[in-house]
Design a protein around this motif. Structure first.
Motif, PDB file in Angstrom:
ATOM      1  N   GLY A  80       0.816  -1.430  -0.005  1.00 26.01           N
ATOM      2  CA  GLY A  80      -0.405  -0.169   0.176  1.00 26.01           C
ATOM      3  C   GLY A  80       0.827   1.539  -0.047  1.00 26.01           C
ATOM      4  N   GLY A  81       2.320   1.042   0.235  1.00 28.38           N
ATOM      5  CA  GLY A  81       2.991   2.119   0.255  1.00 28.38           C
ATOM      6  C   GLY A  81       3.391   2.335   0.881  1.00 28.38           C
ATOM      7  N   PRO A  82       5.168   3.039   1.646  1.00 30.03           N
ATOM      8  CA  PRO A  82       6.073   4.261   2.351  1.00 30.03           C
ATOM      9  C   PRO A  82       5.333   4.113   3.419  1.00 30.03           C
ATOM     10  N   THR A  83       5.531   3.733   4.502  1.00 26.99           N
ATOM     11  CA  THR A  83       5.123   3.715   6.109  1.00 26.99           C
ATOM     12  C   THR A  83       6.114   4.612   7.278  1.00 26.99           C
ATOM     13  N   VAL A  84       5.204   4.669   8.211  1.00 21.98           N
ATOM     14  CA  VAL A  84       6.219   5.422   9.395  1.00 21.98           C
ATOM     15  C   VAL A  84       5.813   4.465  10.756  1.00 21.98           C
ATOM     16  N   THR A  85       5.893   3.661  11.017  1.00 20.68           N
ATOM     17  CA  THR A  85       5.459   3.468  12.441  1.00 20.68           C
ATOM     18  C   THR A  85       5.771   3.726  13.892  1.00 20.68           C
ATOM     19  N   LEU A  86       5.323   4.195  14.950  1.00 19.01           N
ATOM     20  CA  LEU A  86       6.213   4.781  16.073  1.00 19.01           C
ATOM     21  C   LEU A  86       5.205   3.784  16.794  1.00 19.01           C
ATOM     22  N   TYR A  87       6.135   2.812  17.264  1.00 19.46           N
ATOM     23  CA  TYR A  87       5.918   1.928  18.433  1.00 19.46           C
ATOM     24  C   TYR A  87       6.313   2.450  19.902  1.00 19.46           C
ATOM     25  N   GLY A  88       5.303   2.315  20.876  1.00 14.98           N
ATOM     26  CA  GLY A  88       5.665   2.579  22.577  1.00 14.98           C
ATOM     27  C   GLY A  88       5.219   2.087  23.556  1.00 14.98           C
ATOM     28  N   GLU A  93       6.524  -8.665  25.261  1.00 15.06           N
ATOM     29  CA  GLU A  93       7.133  -8.310  23.513  1.00 15.06           C
ATOM     30  C   GLU A  93       5.899  -7.769  22.699  1.00 15.06           C
ATOM     31  N   THR A  94       5.477  -6.716  23.932  1.00 14.22           N
ATOM     32  CA  THR A  94       4.642  -6.210  22.871  1.00 14.22           C
ATOM     33  C   THR A  94       4.623  -4.732  23.233  1.00 14.22           C
ATOM     34  N   TYR A  95       3.960  -3.761  21.849  1.00 13.00           N
ATOM     35  CA  TYR A  95       4.209  -2.424  22.339  1.00 13.00           C
ATOM     36  C   TYR A  95       2.721  -2.147  21.473  1.00 13.00           C
ATOM     37  N   ARG A  96       2.363  -1.191  22.321  1.00 10.39           N
ATOM     38  CA  ARG A  96       1.528   0.244  21.450  1.00 10.39           C
ATOM     39  C   ARG A  96       1.787   0.580  20.389  1.00 10.39           C
ATOM     40  N   ILE A  97       0.478   0.369  19.198  1.00  4.88           N
ATOM     41  CA  ILE A  97       0.950   1.657  18.357  1.00  4.88           C
ATOM     42  C   ILE A  97       0.980   3.175  18.263  1.00  4.88           C
ATOM     43  N   LEU A  98       2.035   3.518  18.863  1.00  9.26           N
ATOM     44  CA  LEU A  98       1.394   5.109  18.779  1.00  9.26           C
ATOM     45  C   LEU A  98       1.541   6.409  17.927  1.00  9.26           C
ATOM     46  N   TYR A  99       1.734   5.918  16.690  1.00  9.52           N
ATOM     47  CA  TYR A  99       1.438   6.877  15.871  1.00  9.52           C
ATOM     48  C   TYR A  99       1.313   5.644  14.351  1.00  9.52           C
ATOM     49  N   ALA A 100       0.742   5.859  13.242  1.00  3.11           N
ATOM     50  CA  ALA A 100       1.090   5.187  11.703  1.00  3.11           C
ATOM     51  C   ALA A 100       0.732   5.888  10.670  1.00  3.11           C
ATOM     52  N   GLY A 101       1.331   6.220  10.187  1.00  2.00           N
ATOM     53  CA  GLY A 101       0.841   6.768   8.734  1.00  2.00           C
ATOM     54  C   GLY A 101       1.839   6.682   7.934  1.00  2.00           C
ATOM     55  N   ARG A 102       1.287   7.664   6.667  1.00  2.00           N
ATOM     56  CA  ARG A 102       2.418   7.678   5.291  1.00  2.00           C
ATOM     57  C   ARG A 102       3.946   8.390   5.372  1.00  2.00           C
TER      58      ARG A 102
END
Length: 125
Positions: A80-88, A93-102
């Motif tokens: 679907g195209g280039p993304t950037v995801t910030l986990y925190g 063994e898991t993170y919460r997704i703080l930001y997910a976008g293009r």
């Protein structure tokens, strides 16, 4: 997504293939200096074809398990195209997704950084 998935509410799911890392795993910090993953405040990974599965699943779970507060995944190969995801907020063994976008959209890094990462400057943005 990667090692964790969110339903939009910040819910966590563990990926069944998540690898176990020890908090003693070492990271390179410039001129061959090594630091334990458990001491890093933020780790960023740029996905390549050779490391895609490792970056999206195994490293994600490993850094969460080590307690690394933030994991930034820059994925130019995402469907679907280039993304950037910030986990925190690592938990096991898991993170919460703080930001997910293009890639191209600004990413607000939380404390202790309090910095806007302008991904519009990334190649391919």
């Amino acid at each position: 997504m990667c090692g964790t998935r969110s339903s939009g509410s910040g819910a966590r799911q563990r990926h069944p293939k998540a690898a176990r890392w020890r908090s003693e795993e070492l990271l390179r910090a410039g001129d061959e200096q090594l630091i334990p993953a458990s001491k890093a405040q933020l780790v960023g990974e740029i996905v390549s074809a050779a490391t895609a599965t490792h970056d999206r699943i195994h490293k994600l779970a490993g850094y969460a398990q080590a307690g690394t507060p933030l994991y930034l995944l820059i994925d130019g190969l995402a469907p679907g195209g280039p993304t950037v995801t910030l986990y925190g907020e690592p938990d096991g063994e898991t993170y919460r997704i703080l930001y997910a976008g293009r890639i191209g959209d600004p990413v607000e890094l939380p404390a202790p950084f309090r910095y806007t990462l302008h991904t519009s400057e990334f190649p391919g943005a």
